[in-house]
Enzyme design. Structure first.
Site, short mmCIF file in Angstrom:
data_model
loop_
_atom_site.label_atom_id
_atom_site.label_comp_id
_atom_site.label_asym_id
_atom_site.label_seq_id
_atom_site.Cartn_x
_atom_site.Cartn_y
_atom_site.Cartn_z
N GLY A 46 0.83 -1.20 0.00
CA GLY A 46 0.00 0.00 0.00
C GLY A 46 0.86 1.24 0.00
CD GLN A 51 3.41 5.84 2.52
OE1 GLN A 51 2.43 5.29 2.04
NE2 GLN A 51 4.45 5.17 2.99
CB CYS A 95 5.37 2.09 7.08
SG CYS A 95 4.89 3.58 6.20
CG LEU A 96 6.58 0.98 1.01
CD1 LEU A 96 5.79 1.33 -0.24
CD2 LEU A 96 7.74 0.04 0.68
CG HIS A 137 -0.31 1.13 7.18
ND1 HIS A 137 0.69 0.68 8.02
CD2 HIS A 137 0.29 1.99 6.31
CE1 HIS A 137 1.83 1.27 7.68
NE2 HIS A 137 1.63 2.06 6.65
CD GLU A 138 -0.97 2.41 2.71
OE1 GLU A 138 -0.55 3.57 2.56
OE2 GLU A 138 -0.21 1.47 3.03
CG HIS A 141 0.37 6.71 5.53
ND1 HIS A 141 1.53 7.20 6.07
CD2 HIS A 141 0.62 5.40 5.25
CE1 HIS A 141 2.44 6.23 6.12
NE2 HIS A 141 1.91 5.12 5.64
NI NI Z 1 2.80 3.27 5.42
#
Ligand code: NI
Length: 168
Positions: A46, A51, A95-96, A137-138, A141
């Site tokens: 995701g 981000q 998380c990226l 999670h997304e 963000h």
């Molecule tokens: Ni993330």
């Protein structure tokens, strides 16, 4: 195909509340294309617009609950909202934007999300297991929240190594 740079923890963009999309235009389509390309390249499941430094309520999520011979499905969610949730799952999450860090987070096991597509059409999508976790999670963000704020504890390097072996 255009890849965007993924910001990491500490960048102020990751702590901001994002604004809703109001114009379903070519600019949005380009953002969605780039988010999809960047996600697939990253190997994550995701990615949210903040981000990549865009403070709009846009996320992409990869549906990984598919049959072995089926392609993964990429959901594009604009102005997403969780309208139903049930159950609970506790497990490792990463998380990226927080590379190399994994924490144990409890999330619903099922969520239903209402969102707009890139053309401005409203739709609903359900997520189970990892996909439900990823939707939550997304969407976090978009309100400036990282999983690190919700983690009950963080995985040790040994636990991270064991997790990545499981994935392979
Ligand atoms: Ni993330």
């Amino acid at each position: 195909m255009a890849l965007r740079h993924i910001l990491t923890q500490g960048d102020p963009a990751l702590a901001k509340k994002c604004r809703p999309v109001t114009d379903f235009n070519a600019h949005l389509a380009q953002l969605l294309d780039d988010l999809g390309d960047t996600l697939l390249e990253s190997g994550g499941v995701g990615l949210a617009a903040p981000q990549v430094g865009v403070l709009r309520r846009v996320v992409v999520v990869l549906e990984t609950n598919v049959g072995e011979d089926e392609d993964e499905i990429l959901y594009e969610l604009v102005n997403p909202e969780i309208i139903e949730q049930s159950g609970s799952q506790t497990g490792a999450e990463g998380c990226l934007s927080v590379p190399g860090v994994y924490g144990v987070v409890t999330r619903p096991d099922y969520v239903k999300v209402r969102a707009y597509d890139r053309d401005g059409e409203l739709f609903e999508v359900e997520g189970h297991g990892l996909t439900a976790r990823c939707f939550c999670h997304e969407i976090d963000h978009l309100d400036g929240h990282l999983f690190t704020e919700k983690a009950e504890r963080f995985l040790s390097p040994e636990e991270v190594a064991a997790e990545s072996e499981e994935e392979e």
